[in-house]
Design a protein around this motif. Sequence first.
Motif, PDB file in Angstrom:
ATOM      1  N   PRO A  82      -2.725  -4.803 -10.881  1.00 60.33           N
ATOM      2  CA  PRO A  82      -3.395  -4.271  -9.882  1.00 60.33           C
ATOM      3  C   PRO A  82      -4.594  -4.382 -10.740  1.00 60.33           C
ATOM      4  CG  PRO A  82      -2.146  -3.107  -9.133  1.00 60.33           C
ATOM      5  CD  PRO A  82      -1.248  -3.814 -10.336  1.00 60.33           C
ATOM      6  N   VAL A  83      -5.846  -4.345  -9.521  1.00 58.29           N
ATOM      7  CA  VAL A  83      -7.122  -3.577  -9.040  1.00 58.29           C
ATOM      8  C   VAL A  83      -6.235  -2.634  -7.491  1.00 58.29           C
ATOM      9  CG1 VAL A  83      -8.874  -2.773  -7.726  1.00 58.29           C
ATOM     10  CG2 VAL A  83      -8.346  -5.270  -9.663  1.00 58.29           C
ATOM     11  N   VAL A  84      -6.524  -1.198  -7.672  1.00 54.02           N
ATOM     12  CA  VAL A  84      -5.178  -0.445  -7.300  1.00 54.02           C
ATOM     13  C   VAL A  84      -7.081   0.421  -6.501  1.00 54.02           C
ATOM     14  CG1 VAL A  84      -4.100   1.467  -6.760  1.00 54.02           C
ATOM     15  CG2 VAL A  84      -3.627  -0.397  -8.283  1.00 54.02           C
ATOM     16  N   LEU A  85      -7.063  -0.009  -5.239  1.00 51.36           N
ATOM     17  CA  LEU A  85      -8.260   0.624  -4.477  1.00 51.36           C
ATOM     18  C   LEU A  85      -7.944   1.718  -3.847  1.00 51.36           C
ATOM     19  CD1 LEU A  85      -9.452  -2.934  -3.154  1.00 51.36           C
ATOM     20  CD2 LEU A  85     -11.009  -1.366  -5.176  1.00 51.36           C
ATOM     21  N   HIS A  86      -8.889   2.818  -3.986  1.00 47.95           N
ATOM     22  CA  HIS A  86      -8.673   3.709  -3.095  1.00 47.95           C
ATOM     23  C   HIS A  86      -9.595   4.608  -1.999  1.00 47.95           C
ATOM     24  CE1 HIS A  86      -6.592   4.820  -7.225  1.00 47.95           C
ATOM     25  NE2 HIS A  86      -5.455   4.980  -6.597  1.00 47.95           N
ATOM     26  N   PRO A  87      -9.794   3.509  -1.104  1.00 40.85           N
ATOM     27  CA  PRO A  87     -10.784   3.654  -0.328  1.00 40.85           C
ATOM     28  C   PRO A  87     -11.219   5.138   0.682  1.00 40.85           C
ATOM     29  CG  PRO A  87      -9.916   2.018   0.593  1.00 40.85           C
ATOM     30  CD  PRO A  87      -8.406   2.738  -0.678  1.00 40.85           C
ATOM     31  N   GLY A  88     -12.291   5.886   0.913  1.00 37.02           N
ATOM     32  CA  GLY A  88     -12.340   6.773   1.814  1.00 37.02           C
ATOM     33  C   GLY A  88     -13.361   6.847   3.053  1.00 37.02           C
ATOM     34  N   ASN A  89     -13.720   7.799   3.672  1.00 37.23           N
ATOM     35  CA  ASN A  89     -15.059   7.160   4.706  1.00 37.23           C
ATOM     36  C   ASN A  89     -15.957   7.716   3.437  1.00 37.23           C
ATOM     37  OD1 ASN A  89     -13.431   6.836   6.721  1.00 37.23           O
ATOM     38  ND2 ASN A  89     -12.858   8.914   6.903  1.00 37.23           N
ATOM     39  N   PRO A 104       1.332  -1.610   0.081  1.00 34.10           N
ATOM     40  CA  PRO A 104      -0.232  -0.082   0.186  1.00 34.10           C
ATOM     41  C   PRO A 104       1.262   1.590  -0.155  1.00 34.10           C
ATOM     42  CG  PRO A 104      -0.942  -1.839   1.805  1.00 34.10           C
ATOM     43  CD  PRO A 104      -0.109  -1.680   0.760  1.00 34.10           C
ATOM     44  N   THR A 105       0.275   2.289  -0.713  1.00 35.58           N
ATOM     45  CA  THR A 105       1.045   3.870  -0.998  1.00 35.58           C
ATOM     46  C   THR A 105       0.325   5.049  -0.394  1.00 35.58           C
ATOM     47  OG1 THR A 105       0.818   3.687  -2.604  1.00 35.58           O
ATOM     48  CG2 THR A 105       2.643   2.967  -2.371  1.00 35.58           C
ATOM     49  N   ASP A 106       0.806   6.232  -0.345  1.00 37.49           N
ATOM     50  CA  ASP A 106      -0.088   7.366  -0.517  1.00 37.49           C
ATOM     51  C   ASP A 106      -0.577   7.189   0.921  1.00 37.49           C
ATOM     52  OD1 ASP A 106       1.098   7.605  -2.734  1.00 37.49           O
ATOM     53  OD2 ASP A 106      -0.784   6.863  -3.796  1.00 37.49           O
ATOM     54  N   PHE A 107      -0.765   6.740   1.446  1.00 33.75           N
ATOM     55  CA  PHE A 107      -1.174   6.856   3.349  1.00 33.75           C
ATOM     56  C   PHE A 107      -1.602   8.032   3.637  1.00 33.75           C
ATOM     57  CE2 PHE A 107      -1.270   6.602   8.102  1.00 33.75           C
ATOM     58  CZ  PHE A 107      -2.442   5.667   7.690  1.00 33.75           C
ATOM     59  N   LEU A 152      -3.187  10.745   6.929  1.00 36.91           N
ATOM     60  CA  LEU A 152      -3.934  10.582   7.581  1.00 36.91           C
ATOM     61  C   LEU A 152      -5.076  11.677   7.959  1.00 36.91           C
ATOM     62  CD1 LEU A 152      -0.737  10.624  10.703  1.00 36.91           C
ATOM     63  CD2 LEU A 152      -2.572   9.286   9.827  1.00 36.91           C
ATOM     64  N   VAL A 153      -4.604  12.456   7.329  1.00 41.44           N
ATOM     65  CA  VAL A 153      -6.497  13.306   7.259  1.00 41.44           C
ATOM     66  C   VAL A 153      -7.762  12.791   6.688  1.00 41.44           C
ATOM     67  CG1 VAL A 153      -6.737  15.875   6.137  1.00 41.44           C
ATOM     68  CG2 VAL A 153      -4.074  15.771   7.046  1.00 41.44           C
ATOM     69  N   ALA A 154      -7.125  12.623   6.034  1.00 45.27           N
ATOM     70  CA  ALA A 154      -8.044  11.746   5.093  1.00 45.27           C
ATOM     71  C   ALA A 154      -8.978  10.570   5.916  1.00 45.27           C
ATOM     72  CB  ALA A 154      -8.290  10.818   3.764  1.00 45.27           C
ATOM     73  N   GLY A 155      -8.536   9.882   7.132  1.00 44.23           N
ATOM     74  CA  GLY A 155      -9.462   9.137   8.068  1.00 44.23           C
ATOM     75  C   GLY A 155      -9.953  10.128   8.551  1.00 44.23           C
ATOM     76  N   ILE A 156      -9.790  11.234   9.299  1.00 46.39           N
ATOM     77  CA  ILE A 156     -11.467  11.598   9.573  1.00 46.39           C
ATOM     78  C   ILE A 156     -11.868  12.400   8.784  1.00 46.39           C
ATOM     79  CG2 ILE A 156     -10.139  11.976  11.865  1.00 46.39           C
ATOM     80  CD1 ILE A 156      -9.061  14.436  11.972  1.00 46.39           C
ATOM     81  N   SER A 157     -11.789  12.665   7.543  1.00 49.14           N
ATOM     82  CA  SER A 157     -12.604  13.748   6.988  1.00 49.14           C
ATOM     83  C   SER A 157     -12.919  12.551   5.801  1.00 49.14           C
ATOM     84  CB  SER A 157     -12.163  14.739   5.970  1.00 49.14           C
ATOM     85  OG  SER A 157     -10.093  14.228   5.808  1.00 49.14           O
ATOM     86  N   SER A 158     -12.570  13.425   4.187  1.00 53.38           N
ATOM     87  CA  SER A 158     -12.982  12.360   3.088  1.00 53.38           C
ATOM     88  C   SER A 158     -12.012  12.494   2.081  1.00 53.38           C
ATOM     89  CB  SER A 158     -13.763  13.539   2.590  1.00 53.38           C
ATOM     90  OG  SER A 158     -13.494  15.022   1.868  1.00 53.38           O
ATOM     91  N   GLY A 159     -11.574  12.171   1.273  1.00 51.16           N
ATOM     92  CA  GLY A 159     -10.519  11.776   0.346  1.00 51.16           C
ATOM     93  C   GLY A 159      -9.746  10.161   0.864  1.00 51.16           C
ATOM     94  N   ILE A 208      -7.747   7.281   1.529  1.00 49.49           N
ATOM     95  CA  ILE A 208      -6.388   7.264   2.506  1.00 49.49           C
ATOM     96  C   ILE A 208      -5.551   6.636   2.426  1.00 49.49           C
ATOM     97  CG2 ILE A 208      -6.878   6.001   4.899  1.00 49.49           C
ATOM     98  CD1 ILE A 208      -9.799   6.541   5.178  1.00 49.49           C
ATOM     99  N   VAL A 209      -5.470   5.511   1.412  1.00 49.35           N
ATOM    100  CA  VAL A 209      -4.506   4.635   1.213  1.00 49.35           C
ATOM    101  C   VAL A 209      -4.731   4.293  -0.349  1.00 49.35           C
ATOM    102  CG1 VAL A 209      -5.467   2.186   2.237  1.00 49.35           C
ATOM    103  CG2 VAL A 209      -3.181   2.854   1.781  1.00 49.35           C
TER     104      VAL A 209
END
Length: 317
Positions: free
Chosen positions: A203-210, A163-166, A168-175, A177-178
Motif C-alpha cells: 500500500p501507500v502508507v500515509l502518516h498525516p499530521g497537523n 490503520p495503526t499507530d494512532f 492522541l498527543v499528535a492530534g493537538i500538536s505535531s507529528g 497522527i495515524v
Amino acid sequence: MRPAPKTWIKAAGATVASAALIMPLSASPAGAAAAATQLNGGWAPFDRCPVDAGAMLATDGDTDVPLCVSSSSPNGTIKLGNVTATTGSTNLQFGVIQHPAEGTYTVVPPAAGSIISGKTTIPGGLLGIMCPSNVPVISAVCGQITDATLNKVTATVESAGTPTDFSLVAGISSGPIVSLPVKIRLDNPLLGSKCYIGSNSAPVVLHPGNLSAPTLAATRYNGDGSANADEGSIIQLGLTGAAQGDSQFSVPKANGCGLGGILSWAIDLKVGLPAGAGSNNLVLNDAKTYTAGLTAPGLSVPNAGKELAQAWHSAVK
C-alpha cells in the motif's frame, strides 16, 4: 452532575487526533455499525463508528475505554510522482480502544473500511498520464482516445488495511497522527476495472499530521445526541481550523491497468513511479476531527462498550 474520569479527560486534549485522510477501505473487522446511518445532534459526525464490533462491545470502561473518531475535509491536493491533482471530499472514521494503563490505543475500523473519498479527476486524463508514446502497443491505445469519455481518468482513494499507530498527543500538536494504508483506484474505460496505484500487499502508507495549530473545543450531549452542556453522558472533542498533510510517504508502482496489466508500466513511466519519500505530497484543507466517548466510562464498568453502542443506536434517525 457526574464528573468526567481522568482517563477520558487526559485523552481530551488529543483524542481528536484522527487525520482526515483521504480515504480510506478494507481489511476491517466484521460486525461494525451499518454505513450511511443518519444520527441526531452531537452524534452526526460518527455515522460509521463501529460501535457494534466485538472489540468495541467488549471494552469495560476501566482497562479499555471505547471512543469514536471522525475526520473530514472538503478538498485538498495530492501529488504522486509527477502528477498533482485536487482531491474531493474525504471522510475517515474508526473506533479507538484506549488502554489507559499502557498509554496505548487500538484502532477498530468499520466493516466497510475507514475511509470514503470523493473521486478526483486527473489533469490531462489518460493522454496526460500515458501518452504520447513511441511504443507500438501504447501508441495504439493512445490512438483510440477520440473523445472525452475515453480520455477522462478519475482516482479514488480506498483503504488497503487497518490503520495503526494512532497518537492522541499528535492530534493537538505535531507529528504523525495515524499510519493509514491506502490504494488509489484509477477509473477509465481503457484501463479496466482493476487499475490501482498500490495494493493491499504493497500500500501507500500515509502518516498525516497537523500543518497548523487546530482549535480545540469540547461539548457534552445526551446519549441520543441532544444537547446537554452540564450533564450529558457523552463528551465530544473537536479539532478544527487546520489543514492536515504528509510529504514523506512513498508510492509504489501501478498494477492491473489494461488487459493483463499491460498498461501499468506506461503509467509508471509517465507518472514517475515508484516515487520515494519526498517526491509526493498530500494536503487536506479545513480538516475537522471529532472524538466522542462516555463522559464517565468508569461509572459504566464493566459495560462501557455496550453503553456506548446503546447511546449510538438511540441517536439513529
